[in-house]
Enzyme design. Structure first.
Site, PDB file in Angstrom:
ATOM      1  N   GLU A  53       0.845  -1.188   0.000  1.00 54.73           N
ATOM      2  CA  GLU A  53       0.000   0.000   0.000  1.00 54.73           C
ATOM      3  C   GLU A  53       0.884   1.242   0.000  1.00 54.73           C
ATOM      4  OE1 GLU A  53      -3.173   2.032   3.172  1.00 54.73           O
ATOM      5  OE2 GLU A  53      -2.294   0.054   3.558  1.00 54.73           O
TER       6      GLU A  53
ATOM      7  N   ASP B 101      11.581  -5.235  13.929  1.00 56.74           N
ATOM      8  CA  ASP B 101      12.406  -4.069  13.598  1.00 56.74           C
ATOM      9  C   ASP B 101      11.602  -2.784  13.805  1.00 56.74           C
ATOM     10  OD1 ASP B 101      14.671  -2.684  12.792  1.00 56.74           O
ATOM     11  OD2 ASP B 101      14.153  -2.781  10.659  1.00 56.74           O
TER      12      ASP B 101
END
Length: 450
Positions: free
Chosen positions: A95, A140
């Site tokens: 997206e 992360d």
């Protein structure tokens, strides 16, 4: 500096995605604005550097992680649409978010106001809670992976590639060095230990600290220096709301078991703080070390008194475990009840006029914890929760479920067996007393799951 435009001769990725312009570049990838020629929409294409994925195994791992990320559906999580694991440069199609990263915002404007920073991290915690329920860990979490769109909404990117990049980097790393975002690495990541959902809670602490101060909690330049700093504990946060400072310290705990129980608890605490609760830590489960003193745990909240003791058992075996699990379950159940009430007070009925970013994101209340596992838990976890429920009741099973999610299968089985044995001892008959609604004595199964 104008963005680099793609050549019209550039071949389509997967025969449908046409690169338009490069938006960013980094040590592991380039991000491009592209057009999906089949659906006629703009998308983001993250082209990973080919030298990181030189064999079939690494590319297969990337494809598998992308498929896992594509299953996530949450308003904060940036959607993964497609993956190209066979081309010259592996690529993720995602997206497209029109905005900037939290890292860029902090670099330009400095630290955020407390309420804005807390609202952003609460959004992230709710997104992580959703992902963890699907068995996906981000690994992360850092300001660079947090996007703020033009409407002020929080978005979290890069699910599905952190593990693959870590594996790829490990093959290219010489002894004593680390490739990755050093300042955001949890202690267990530095030590090459097991990664669990609580690893992402460390990342939440890093992001909240950096959003409020403009700097990472441990601004070190080497893995060894970071490990030493983590062992010394979080730096003092003078001038910061003490409740937020305590929450950050909890998320940054060296031992993952001393961090909050799960991301949903962090979200509840932050939402409570935004609603005016001066001590949102009440919404968090206490660390394991605090649970030893059951009197201290039960003092702040009313706890239903235990049933009268049964007749003593003659010649009790000396190896029997101390009777300590059931009081812990009662204390945690009471804390979960407080979280439910706080969530109701914070969210209230939804209205069409409420257009704030957080209003569109469901709160991770304790009731959600009880019902969310039916369709997403691995079978072994669902079986263990059912086993606890049969002997201890639905309330105890709900609390146990949140604990078991943070464990591997062997550890979870051992913990569930301990809970069941303790409930049998407390009942005095081995039939399970049922802790509130849904006990197994009346044949009504799960009881009240609302």
């Amino acid at each position: 500096m104008p963005a680099e435009r793609a050549s019209m001769d550039e071949p389509l990725i997967l025969d449908r995605y046409r690169l338009i312009e490069r938006l960013a570049t980094g040590g592991s990838a380039e991000v491009w604005r592209a057009r999906d020629e089949q659906l006629d929409r703009e998308v983001a294409v993250k082209r990973l550097h080919a030298h990181l994925f030189t064999d079939e195994a690494s590319r297969a791992r990337l494809a598998a992680e992308a498929r896992s990320a594509a299953r996530l559906s949450h308003p904060v999580i940036v959607g993964v649409y497609d993956v190209d694991a066979t081309g010259d440069a592996p690529a993720l199609i995602m997206e497209l978010v029109d905005g900037e990263s939290l890292a860029a915002r902090l670099e330009r404007d400095g630290p955020l106001a407390e309420r804005e920073a807390v609202a952003i991290v609460a959004d992230l915690a709710e997104a992580l809670f959703h992902a963890h329920q699907q068995g996906v860990i981000h690994r992360d979490l850092k300001p660079g992976n947090v996007l703020l769109d033009r409407k002020g909404r929080t978005r979290l990117v890069d699910f599905g590639i952190a593990h693959s990049l870590a594996e790829a980097s490990a093959r290219l790393t010489v002894v004593g060095t680390v490739i990755g975002t050093l300042r955001a690495m949890a202690p267990e990541q530095l030590a090459d230990g097991p990664i669990t959902p609580r690893t992402d809670l460390y990342g939440l602490g890093v992001v909240l600290h950096e959003a409020l101060t403009g700097r990472p909690p441990y601004p070190t330049a080497s893995p060894l220096a970071l490990a030493d700093a983590q062992r010394a504990g979080p730096p003092p946060l003078d001038g910061l709301d003490p409740a937020l400072a305590a929450l950050i310290a909890g998320c940054l705990a060296l031992d993952p078991t001393d961090r909050p129980l799960h991301a949903g608890a962090v979200a509840e605490a932050l939402r409570s703080w935004l609603a005016g609760d001066p001590d949102p830590a009440l919404a968090l489960a206490p660390p394991a070390s605090a649970l030893v003193d059951t009197a201290a745990v039960t003092q702040p909240v009313p706890v239903v008194p235990p049933p009268p003791p049964s007749a003593p058992v003659a010649q009790e075996a000396p190896s029997r475990r101390p009777r300590r699990v059931a009081p812990i379950l009662l204390a945690l159940a009471a804390l979960a009840a407080i979280a439910v009430l706080a969530a109701f007070a914070v969210n209230g009925p939804e209205t069409a006029a409420d257009a704030s970013p957080s209003a569109s994101i469901p709160s991770a209340s304790a009731s959600a914890l009880a019902s969310a596992s039916a369709s997403v838990d691995p079978r072994w976890l669902a079986g263990l929760v059912g086993k606890v429920e049969k002997e201890c009741g639905a309330d105890a099973a709900q609390v146990a479920e949140a604990e078991l999610r943070t464990m591997d299968e062997d550890e979870a089985k051992e913990h569930a067996d301990a809970l069941v044995d303790e409930c049998k001892e407390d009942d005095g008959s081995g039939n399970g007393g049922g802790n509130g609604n849904g006990g197994n004595g009346n044949g009504n199964g799960r009881g009240n799951d609302d």
